[in-house]
Design an enzyme around this catalytic site. Structure first.
Site, PDB file in Angstrom:
ATOM      1  N   TYR A  27       0.807  -1.219   0.000  1.00  0.00           N
ATOM      2  CA  TYR A  27       0.000   0.000   0.000  1.00  0.00           C
ATOM      3  C   TYR A  27       0.839   1.268   0.000  1.00  0.00           C
ATOM      4  O   TYR A  27       0.509   2.229  -0.679  1.00  0.00           O
ATOM      5  CB  TYR A  27      -0.953  -0.006   1.206  1.00  0.00           C
ATOM      6  CG  TYR A  27      -1.997  -1.093   1.102  1.00  0.00           C
ATOM      7  CD1 TYR A  27      -3.179  -0.877   0.399  1.00  0.00           C
ATOM      8  CD2 TYR A  27      -1.792  -2.342   1.666  1.00  0.00           C
ATOM      9  CE1 TYR A  27      -4.136  -1.885   0.268  1.00  0.00           C
ATOM     10  CE2 TYR A  27      -2.737  -3.359   1.542  1.00  0.00           C
ATOM     11  CZ  TYR A  27      -3.900  -3.124   0.843  1.00  0.00           C
ATOM     12  OH  TYR A  27      -4.833  -4.120   0.697  1.00  0.00           O
TER      13      TYR A  27
ATOM     14  N   GLU B  15      -2.658  -7.932  -2.983  1.00  0.00           N
ATOM     15  CA  GLU B  15      -3.468  -6.790  -2.535  1.00  0.00           C
ATOM     16  C   GLU B  15      -2.769  -5.508  -2.915  1.00  0.00           C
ATOM     17  O   GLU B  15      -1.557  -5.360  -2.714  1.00  0.00           O
ATOM     18  CB  GLU B  15      -3.662  -6.782  -1.012  1.00  0.00           C
ATOM     19  CG  GLU B  15      -4.644  -7.782  -0.462  1.00  0.00           C
ATOM     20  CD  GLU B  15      -4.843  -7.611   1.038  1.00  0.00           C
ATOM     21  OE1 GLU B  15      -4.667  -6.470   1.552  1.00  0.00           O
ATOM     22  OE2 GLU B  15      -5.157  -8.610   1.707  1.00  0.00           O
TER      23      GLU B  15
END
Length: 467
Positions: A307, A371
């Site tokens: 992220y 992710e």
């Protein structure tokens, strides 16, 4: 017609390899709801979210996105988007409520139904066995700091593989064991909310052991063509300067964030500097002969969740800290640039750095972005449209970073966008939205955001258009 009848005539500036896997991802406790139905018993997140002050607004996953009752609708959304793969997690307490003994038939039937719907829609199911929902009874018996939990996990892995192995070709043992160990047992911001440095290190080791034992159980139950993987939230750690003390701070965080998992799983060893750094906390006597060889069971790919990067320097961290052995030596500094609603910096160069590092350190290991995504303060306007240009920009930048890594020789096989649906975002409750599908939690109405339509076009053309 799939991919929302996406326009494919736009110039494709960055084309991805043929067969590249375009997916999206979710986790059981974050979307399923039905917390007390069909034999499911509490997980540590049910207990944690019901503890006053632990989750924003007192939110729980009792209903979440009600995916348990809306599987058909959600799979149809994915079919319309054109995704090739769907990464979901299996709720341990839904399948094996006490963490011991036989499975609950209705729990397995739910996942059979999900997998059947995916296959009917032409979507490849990718199953994750553990995304943090440890059965509460196992936590009551000591949780991940106790060795027995690793053996219970391997038993559970075998049960699920026997039930679904004829239809699910890709299996991930653990999702982000760093979070499970260090946020759950180190600083307590995640379930089960314990704050003990030694417990977090014990948990990390037993999660590595659990991965190896589960990989062995999966190999014993699955067809030879099945893929076994592990997903890590590897940290792109940057020193704030080249001063020796700041470089040492980055080394310490790399040891307790990255190499505590990479070294056992891929090299069958503990990092020597980690053992030295944590000597005031533990002597690692809980590591038994053969454990590291078990943790190093061969896998077919490594999943990476990314992220944002971390910038560190010499100093000290908050207490209680998730950084066992480093908390008195490291401070975290804000990274420059724009930020998401999570107050995380947007910097796709960190993803490229990680992929190139893994290219060099783990040659021959295929990589998958399992992710990547961003939370923003999305809402439906009066016309019902959900505009999220910041998310589109974030995703474009990070897919471009993946493309650069491919050009630089990294063996990246796929990209899973986090997340399909707005959901229960752990300690943030329902206050943060990561989905490309907006969920009105009062009505459970699903609305495609602009980012979903953008992603459908990316998939349809097999790459990124010019900005």
């Amino acid at each position: 017609m799939t991919a929302l009848d996406a326009r494919t005539d736009t110039t494709t500036a960055l084309r991805f390899p043929e067969g590249f896997r375009w997916g999206t991802a979710t986790a059981a406790y974050q979307i399923e709801g039905a917390a007390g139905e069909d034999g499911r018993t509490p997980s540590i997140w049910d207990t944690f979210s019901r503890t006053p002050g632990k989750v924003r607004n007192g939110d729980t996953g009792d209903i979440a996105a009600d995916h348990y009752h809306r599987v058909d609708e959600d799979v149809e959304l994915m079919r319309r988007l054109g995704v090739t793969d769907y990464r979901f997690s299996i709720g341990w307490p839904r399948v094996q409520p006490t963490g011991r003994g036989p499975a609950v038939r209705k729990g397995l039937d739910f996942y059979r139904r999900l997998v059947d719907r995916l296959l009917d829609a032409g979507i490849r199911p990718v199953a994750t066995l553990y995304h943090w929902d440890l059965p509460q009874e196992l936590e009551d018996a000591g949780g991940w700091p106790q060795r027995d939990t690793a053996y219970r996990f391997a038993e559970y892995a075998g049960i699920v593989a026997e039930a679904l192995g004829d239809r699910v070709a890709t299996w991930t043992t653990l999702n982000e064991p760093w979070c499970a160990a260090f946020l759950g047992y180190g600083n307590g911001v995640h379930a089960p909310g314990r704050t003990s440095a030694v417990a977090s290190l014990r948990a990390a080791h037993h999660l590595n052991l659990a991965h190896g034992l589960a990989a062995r159980a999966l190999r014993g139950a699955l067809p030879g063509s099945a893929e076994v993987s592990l997903t890590l939230n590897l940290h792109a750690v940057r020193p704030c300067s080249q001063a020796p003390e700041d470089l040492d701070a980055a080394r310490r965080i790399d040891a307790v964030a990255n190499r505590i998992f990479l070294d056992p799983v891929f090299h069958g060893r503990l990092p020597e500097d980690l053992v030295r750094d944590t000597a005031p906390v533990t002597d690692w006597s809980f590591v038994r002969d053969g454990d590291l060889a078990t943790a190093a069971a061969p896998i077919d790919s490594l999943g990476i969740n990314y992220y944002s990067p971390s910038v560190v320097g010499a100093g000290s961290s908050e207490s209680p800290s998730p950084w066992a052995g480093a908390e008195r030596h490291v401070r975290f500094e804000p990274a420059p640039g724009p930020r998401t609603a999570m107050d995380w910096p947007v910097d796709a160069t960190g993803l490229h750095e990680l992929l190139i590092r893994l290219r060099d350190e783990l040659p021959g290991v295929p990589l998958v972005i399992t992710e990547n995504g961003a939370a923003y303060d999305d809402y439906a306007d009066p016309s019902g449209r959900v505009k999220d240009p910041e998310r589109v920009s974030y995703l474009h930048q990070h897919l471009a970073a993946v493309h650069r890594a491919l050009a630089d020789g990294a063996d990246v096989r796929g990209y899973f966008l986090w997340s399909l649906l707005d959901n229960f975002e752990w300690a943030y409750g329902y206050s943060k939205r990561f989905g490309i599908v907006h969920v009105d939690f009062a009505t459970q109405r699903r609305t495609l955001k602009d980012s979903a339509r953008w992603y459908a076009e990316v998939i349809a053309r097999g790459g990124l258009a010019e900005e």
